[in-house]
Design a protein around this motif. Structure first.
Motif, PDB file in Angstrom:
ATOM      1  N   ALA A  42       0.842  -1.086   0.043  1.00 56.44           N
ATOM      2  CA  ALA A  42      -0.017  -0.140   0.055  1.00 56.44           C
ATOM      3  C   ALA A  42       0.844   1.015   0.054  1.00 56.44           C
ATOM      4  CB  ALA A  42      -0.959  -0.139   1.122  1.00 56.44           C
ATOM      5  N   MET A  43       0.401   2.350  -0.743  1.00 58.02           N
ATOM      6  CA  MET A  43       1.092   3.615  -0.741  1.00 58.02           C
ATOM      7  C   MET A  43       1.019   4.072   0.314  1.00 58.02           C
ATOM      8  SD  MET A  43       2.517   3.431  -3.639  1.00 58.02           S
ATOM      9  CE  MET A  43       3.264   5.001  -3.453  1.00 58.02           C
ATOM     10  N   SER A  44       2.048   4.883   1.279  1.00 56.66           N
ATOM     11  CA  SER A  44       1.900   5.413   2.385  1.00 56.66           C
ATOM     12  C   SER A  44       2.270   6.841   2.287  1.00 56.66           C
ATOM     13  CB  SER A  44       2.850   4.756   3.516  1.00 56.66           C
ATOM     14  OG  SER A  44       4.200   4.717   2.980  1.00 56.66           O
ATOM     15  N   ALA A  45       2.497   7.504   1.132  1.00 58.07           N
ATOM     16  CA  ALA A  45       2.595   8.613   0.549  1.00 58.07           C
ATOM     17  C   ALA A  45       1.900   9.127  -0.432  1.00 58.07           C
ATOM     18  CB  ALA A  45       4.139   9.044   0.529  1.00 58.07           C
ATOM     19  N   ASN A  46       1.396  10.481  -0.416  1.00 59.83           N
ATOM     20  CA  ASN A  46       0.433  10.916  -1.319  1.00 59.83           C
ATOM     21  C   ASN A  46       1.137  10.824  -3.053  1.00 59.83           C
ATOM     22  OD1 ASN A  46      -1.391  11.800   0.435  1.00 59.83           O
ATOM     23  ND2 ASN A  46      -1.076  13.945  -0.005  1.00 59.83           N
ATOM     24  N   VAL A  47       0.364  10.167  -3.816  1.00 55.97           N
ATOM     25  CA  VAL A  47       0.756   9.623  -5.056  1.00 55.97           C
ATOM     26  C   VAL A  47      -0.669   9.895  -5.975  1.00 55.97           C
ATOM     27  CG1 VAL A  47       0.640   7.279  -4.902  1.00 55.97           C
ATOM     28  CG2 VAL A  47       2.065   8.007  -6.723  1.00 55.97           C
ATOM     29  N   ALA A  48      -0.276  10.320  -7.313  1.00 62.90           N
ATOM     30  CA  ALA A  48      -1.264  10.408  -8.328  1.00 62.90           C
ATOM     31  C   ALA A  48      -1.389   8.911  -8.764  1.00 62.90           C
ATOM     32  CB  ALA A  48      -0.942  11.209  -9.444  1.00 62.90           C
ATOM     33  N   TYR A  49      -3.032   8.551  -8.940  1.00 59.89           N
ATOM     34  CA  TYR A  49      -3.298   7.413  -9.581  1.00 59.89           C
ATOM     35  C   TYR A  49      -2.812   6.850 -10.923  1.00 59.89           C
ATOM     36  CZ  TYR A  49      -6.482   4.111 -12.015  1.00 59.89           C
ATOM     37  OH  TYR A  49      -7.258   3.108 -12.680  1.00 59.89           O
ATOM     38  N   CYS A  50      -2.388   7.762 -11.818  1.00 59.84           N
ATOM     39  CA  CYS A  50      -1.811   7.447 -13.341  1.00 59.84           C
ATOM     40  C   CYS A  50      -0.338   7.420 -12.769  1.00 59.84           C
ATOM     41  CB  CYS A  50      -1.597   8.832 -14.010  1.00 59.84           C
ATOM     42  SG  CYS A  50      -0.843  10.233 -13.371  1.00 59.84           S
ATOM     43  N   VAL A  51       0.501   7.549 -12.050  1.00 56.69           N
ATOM     44  CA  VAL A  51       1.600   7.213 -11.548  1.00 56.69           C
ATOM     45  C   VAL A  51       1.743   5.824 -10.991  1.00 56.69           C
ATOM     46  CG1 VAL A  51       3.837   7.635 -10.051  1.00 56.69           C
ATOM     47  CG2 VAL A  51       2.625   9.509 -10.970  1.00 56.69           C
ATOM     48  N   VAL A  52       0.843   5.433 -10.189  1.00 62.18           N
ATOM     49  CA  VAL A  52       0.597   4.185  -9.636  1.00 62.18           C
ATOM     50  C   VAL A  52       0.349   3.163 -10.764  1.00 62.18           C
ATOM     51  CG1 VAL A  52      -0.948   2.576  -8.339  1.00 62.18           C
ATOM     52  CG2 VAL A  52      -0.207   4.680  -7.402  1.00 62.18           C
TER      53      VAL A  52
END
Length: 280
Positions: free
Chosen positions: A48-58
């Motif tokens: 799970a991501m634990s820092a803010n990230v854009a969906y498109c980057v994921v």
């Protein structure tokens, strides 16, 4: 559930193998699975991501082979939070004021028309899982996303048209490309969609200049891949047929039995040449 016919017998890894043999993709095909509760999210087999990230980057990370899950808490993009059901649209968005303030549209009515046309996930969600399609062993994803070039996109469209006929309604604005055009719109409308990508995702995810994207509800991707295979004999030249045949057989899939030295358009050109020769 599919609105376009009965389900075909397949496994998701086999579906991915077939698609990789038929297309020449630089990135892996990605499946997106929605989690509607914290419990469902926790059970998803990914970091799970634990820092803010854009969906498109994921999504792009998944196209490099990673399994990643993103909760609404760490969604680093307001656009994708709206699209994926993490957050409700604000009044500023719905009125058109938000996008109009960016300088994207000539006036407020145009900006509002674009906002009204965007299709977001109606069911609130907790998070999503993004991973290569072949990693879905049991439960298939909700949405499938590919990025590719125009030639592969043409073949995908030919495969779609084989089963479904002409596409009734592409939705493209050049904004919210991966989240709306390739995820929420295909999911909610049960319809494949094409995207030219957008300035935001091209900046954040650093896509190649010639890349475009396509999003599918899962079952429609199944039917489209079958259509790509069914049309290959009619449209592919011999080098591509050899590549596809070798790709299928090496992955343990059936030999397609192509007719070499044949496509519908080269056959037509031969017929026209014979007619010209007969008149001379």
């Amino acid at each position: 559930k599919s609105k376009s016919g009965s389900r075909m017998n397949h496994s998701t890894p086999e579906l991915a193998a077939k698609a990789y043999a038929l297309l020449t993709l630089d990135r892996q095909i990605v499946g997106i699975k929605f989690a509607y509760t914290a419990e469902d999210f926790e059970e998803m087999p990914a970091k799970a991501m634990s820092a803010n990230v854009a969906y498109c980057v994921v999504v792009k990370a998944a196209m490099a082979g990673k399994s990643v899950k993103l909760s609404g808490e760490f969604s680093g993009c307001n656009g994708s939070s709206r699209a994926l059901g993490f957050a409700a649209p604000t009044e500023a968005f719905s009125s058109g004021e938000a996008f109009c303030g960016f300088g994207l549209y000539k006036d407020l009515p145009t900006s509002k028309q674009v906002a009204d046309s965007m299709v977001f996930c109606q069911k609130p969600s907790y998070g999503i899982l993004a991973q290569p399609l072949e990693k879905y062993k049991n439960d298939p994803p909700d949405v499938v996303i590919i990025t590719t070039d125009a030639i592969n996109a043409m073949r995908v469209l030919q495969g779609y048209t084989y089963s479904h006929g002409s596409h009734p309604d592409f939705k493209m604005t050049g904004n919210q490309a991966i989240c709306v055009e390739c995820t929420s719109h295909p999911l909610e409308r049960n319809q494949m969609n094409l995207s030219m990508l957008c300035s935001g995702t091209r900046y954040l995810a650093n896509w190649k200049p010639g890349e475009i994207a396509m999003g599918f509800p899962y079952q429609q991707f199944v039917e489209t891949v079958e259509g790509i295979l069914k049309t290959a004999d009619a449209v592919e030249l011999d080098p591509a047929k050899h590549r596809i045949q070798e790709g299928l057989v090496s992955r343990g899939l059936p030999d397609p039995g192509f007719r070499y030295g044949h496509t519908y358009y080269t056959d037509l050109e031969k017929e026209k040449a014979m007619l010209r020769k007969g008149r001379s």
